[in-house]
Design a protein around this motif. Sequence first.
Motif, PDB file in Angstrom:
ATOM      1  N   ALA A  12       0.894  -1.220   0.132  1.00  0.00           N
ATOM      2  CA  ALA A  12       0.217   0.009   0.007  1.00  0.00           C
ATOM      3  C   ALA A  12       1.033   1.350   0.077  1.00  0.00           C
ATOM      4  N   LYS A  13       1.942   1.299   0.730  1.00  0.00           N
ATOM      5  CA  LYS A  13       2.560   2.537   0.842  1.00  0.00           C
ATOM      6  C   LYS A  13       4.248   2.487   0.310  1.00  0.00           C
ATOM      7  N   ASP A  14       4.811   3.572  -0.260  1.00  0.00           N
ATOM      8  CA  ASP A  14       6.112   3.905  -0.227  1.00  0.00           C
ATOM      9  C   ASP A  14       6.878   3.468   0.798  1.00  0.00           C
ATOM     10  N   ARG A  15       8.269   2.861   0.559  1.00  0.00           N
ATOM     11  CA  ARG A  15       9.187   2.992   1.769  1.00  0.00           C
ATOM     12  C   ARG A  15      10.109   4.065   1.759  1.00  0.00           C
ATOM     13  N   HIS A  16      10.205   4.462   0.472  1.00  0.00           N
ATOM     14  CA  HIS A  16      11.321   5.557   0.031  1.00  0.00           C
ATOM     15  C   HIS A  16      10.823   6.535  -0.999  1.00  0.00           C
ATOM     16  N   THR A  17      11.378   7.658  -0.913  1.00  0.00           N
ATOM     17  CA  THR A  17      11.193   8.600  -2.056  1.00  0.00           C
ATOM     18  C   THR A  17      12.548   8.901  -2.623  1.00  0.00           C
ATOM     19  N   TYR A  18      12.889   8.744  -3.899  1.00  0.00           N
ATOM     20  CA  TYR A  18      14.315   9.077  -4.597  1.00  0.00           C
ATOM     21  C   TYR A  18      14.363  10.203  -4.910  1.00  0.00           C
ATOM     22  N   SER A  19      15.668  10.864  -4.748  1.00  0.00           N
ATOM     23  CA  SER A  19      15.993  12.029  -5.551  1.00  0.00           C
ATOM     24  C   SER A  19      17.284  11.687  -6.261  1.00  0.00           C
ATOM     25  N   SER A 417      15.790  15.132 -10.346  1.00  0.00           N
ATOM     26  CA  SER A 417      14.256  14.435 -10.384  1.00  0.00           C
ATOM     27  C   SER A 417      14.107  13.775  -8.966  1.00  0.00           C
ATOM     28  N   THR A 418      12.606  14.085  -8.518  1.00  0.00           N
ATOM     29  CA  THR A 418      12.000  13.382  -7.487  1.00  0.00           C
ATOM     30  C   THR A 418      11.413  11.970  -7.928  1.00  0.00           C
ATOM     31  N   ILE A 419      11.312  10.859  -7.566  1.00  0.00           N
ATOM     32  CA  ILE A 419      10.632   9.816  -7.645  1.00  0.00           C
ATOM     33  C   ILE A 419       9.883   9.136  -6.610  1.00  0.00           C
ATOM     34  N   THR A 420       8.425   9.063  -6.652  1.00  0.00           N
ATOM     35  CA  THR A 420       7.917   8.317  -5.825  1.00  0.00           C
ATOM     36  C   THR A 420       7.292   7.203  -6.511  1.00  0.00           C
ATOM     37  N   GLY A 421       6.750   6.499  -5.805  1.00  0.00           N
ATOM     38  CA  GLY A 421       5.993   5.102  -6.317  1.00  0.00           C
ATOM     39  C   GLY A 421       6.912   4.043  -6.082  1.00  0.00           C
ATOM     40  N   THR A 422       7.764   4.232  -5.453  1.00  0.00           N
ATOM     41  CA  THR A 422       9.120   3.324  -5.367  1.00  0.00           C
ATOM     42  C   THR A 422       8.837   1.880  -4.829  1.00  0.00           C
ATOM     43  N   ARG A 423       7.691   1.858  -4.189  1.00  0.00           N
ATOM     44  CA  ARG A 423       7.254   0.503  -3.938  1.00  0.00           C
ATOM     45  C   ARG A 423       7.377  -0.518  -4.958  1.00  0.00           C
ATOM     46  N   TYR A 424       6.983   0.093  -6.110  1.00  0.00           N
ATOM     47  CA  TYR A 424       6.636  -1.009  -7.362  1.00  0.00           C
ATOM     48  C   TYR A 424       8.197  -1.310  -7.729  1.00  0.00           C
ATOM     49  N   LEU A 425       9.089  -0.548  -7.623  1.00  0.00           N
ATOM     50  CA  LEU A 425      10.614  -0.807  -8.101  1.00  0.00           C
ATOM     51  C   LEU A 425      11.135  -1.843  -7.009  1.00  0.00           C
ATOM     52  N   GLU A 426      10.913  -1.596  -5.844  1.00  0.00           N
ATOM     53  CA  GLU A 426      11.571  -2.218  -4.776  1.00  0.00           C
ATOM     54  C   GLU A 426      10.871  -3.597  -4.549  1.00  0.00           C
ATOM     55  N   ALA A 441      25.876   6.916  -9.356  1.00  0.00           N
ATOM     56  CA  ALA A 441      24.932   7.776  -9.291  1.00  0.00           C
ATOM     57  C   ALA A 441      24.662   8.676  -8.224  1.00  0.00           C
ATOM     58  N   HIS A 442      24.270   9.787  -8.473  1.00  0.00           N
ATOM     59  CA  HIS A 442      24.296  10.814  -7.493  1.00  0.00           C
ATOM     60  C   HIS A 442      22.470  10.765  -6.841  1.00  0.00           C
ATOM     61  N   ILE A 443      22.441   9.734  -6.080  1.00  0.00           N
ATOM     62  CA  ILE A 443      20.857   9.302  -5.599  1.00  0.00           C
ATOM     63  C   ILE A 443      20.964   9.278  -4.150  1.00  0.00           C
ATOM     64  N   THR A 444      19.946   9.854  -3.690  1.00  0.00           N
ATOM     65  CA  THR A 444      19.890  10.034  -1.890  1.00  0.00           C
ATOM     66  C   THR A 444      18.152   9.599  -1.912  1.00  0.00           C
ATOM     67  N   THR A 445      17.892   9.228  -0.861  1.00  0.00           N
ATOM     68  CA  THR A 445      16.310   8.779  -0.282  1.00  0.00           C
ATOM     69  C   THR A 445      16.027   9.393   0.818  1.00  0.00           C
ATOM     70  N   GLN A 446      14.717   9.325   0.840  1.00  0.00           N
ATOM     71  CA  GLN A 446      14.186   9.950   1.995  1.00  0.00           C
ATOM     72  C   GLN A 446      13.075   8.925   2.403  1.00  0.00           C
ATOM     73  N   SER A 447      13.112   8.328   3.554  1.00  0.00           N
ATOM     74  CA  SER A 447      12.109   7.524   4.149  1.00  0.00           C
ATOM     75  C   SER A 447      10.891   8.328   4.122  1.00  0.00           C
ATOM     76  N   VAL A 448       9.529   7.469   3.896  1.00  0.00           N
ATOM     77  CA  VAL A 448       8.299   7.964   4.001  1.00  0.00           C
ATOM     78  C   VAL A 448       7.241   7.183   4.825  1.00  0.00           C
TER      79      VAL A 448
END
Length: 448
Positions: A12-19, A417-426, A441-448
Amino acid sequence: MTIVSVLEQPMAKDRHTYSITGGVPLEGSITASGAKNAVTKQLVAGLLTDQPCVLHKVPRIVEVDLVLGMLAELGTEVTWLGEHSVRVHTPEVRETSLSAMYSGVNRIPILMMGPLLHRRGETIVPLPGGCTIGKRPIDFHLEGLRQMGADIAEHPTSVKVHVDRLAGAHIDLPFPSVGATENLLLAAVRAFGTTVISNAAVEPEIVDLILMLQKMGALITIDTDRTITVEGVRELRGVEHTTIADRIEIASFAAAAIATDGRIEVRGARQEHLVTYLNTLRHIGGDFAETRDGLEFWRARPLTATDVETGVHPGFMTDWQQPLTVLLTQATGTSVVHETIYEDRFGYTEQLSAMGASVELTTRCLGAVACRFHGRDFQHTAKISGPRRLHGADLVIPDLRAGFGYVLAALVADGTSTITGTRYLERGYEQPVAKLAAVGAHITTQSV
């Protein structure tokens, strides 16, 4: 002993948002995870015996957690023996149906019908779900089981199946469906008599499932004309098996290397599982070489357009087309991608267009031959013109394979870019952020 449990509404929910900040060539090495599309079916195969089964190279992904949760609900003892090794042992099937929370989550419950019929003679399983990429009906599955003697009652959200004992049959699939082939294999291995599956799917993941079943005592042969013959046996034994590497993850990182003009080695990659994909990369301008541990990918010349048509193995895999489509936005000329497996798999391109890509969808069949969607109102062909400079955007992932396509688009885009819906990828990629960071890669995450 660690029993895996799944929380209510597990997807149901994302665990992370990617930047992600793009414009950086990716360079370095990663190790390919075990194939999601193989290991999840192999875990189900463990239900066919009351002896322990040990699987190695098991990816720690959401989809595996979901399957282990289902098995635990049925009575399976799940024990992690290491980071990527798990033992499943079902001495007794305590339940023959899954709770409603698994309805529409993925297609795995449907594949449990055969094993549960062999163990208990009956089952009620929820109807399948998963990514929104088009209809994925189970009529081939149910018709094959009916031919094997199963009594099937279809309900709005579930299927009830009963049989004294499944019997061998000659089943001619109208289309070489991967799921139907897997389902019928799991049903046939302990059926009475011989089952012949004509026009079967023969993907590497199916062959890997067959290898596991053969180790368990099954009698299975694969002929050159897509015919699989199964001589049923009364019992199967426990097994220890190592799952093949995930050719979708490998192809994704290969596209990332070429799109960013970098160089990535994927340890564990096997050329024989990627022949069609590797040819396509060379047509575009990419190249590869075998290393001691796997395959290395890079851009050999300026990228040029090409035409691609998805198909069943050994054709171009439908799950390869999303990262490839993003890669083609950076190629000179007009490329055509003709999708013949799912009728609604280009919905993700709308957000690519918002980033600056030039993607035109059409209902026409622009491949070598008209496909089964010919003359129907499905936008199943994409025309990609390039090269186009992409710019950073806020992206929402609609399904698993589109997810890495968006990651790749962000990697080649100007800005962040900011990416949500990461639950599908994971649900299908193991530690995607750590692996991307490992190659620069220059990638960081934020827990949601």
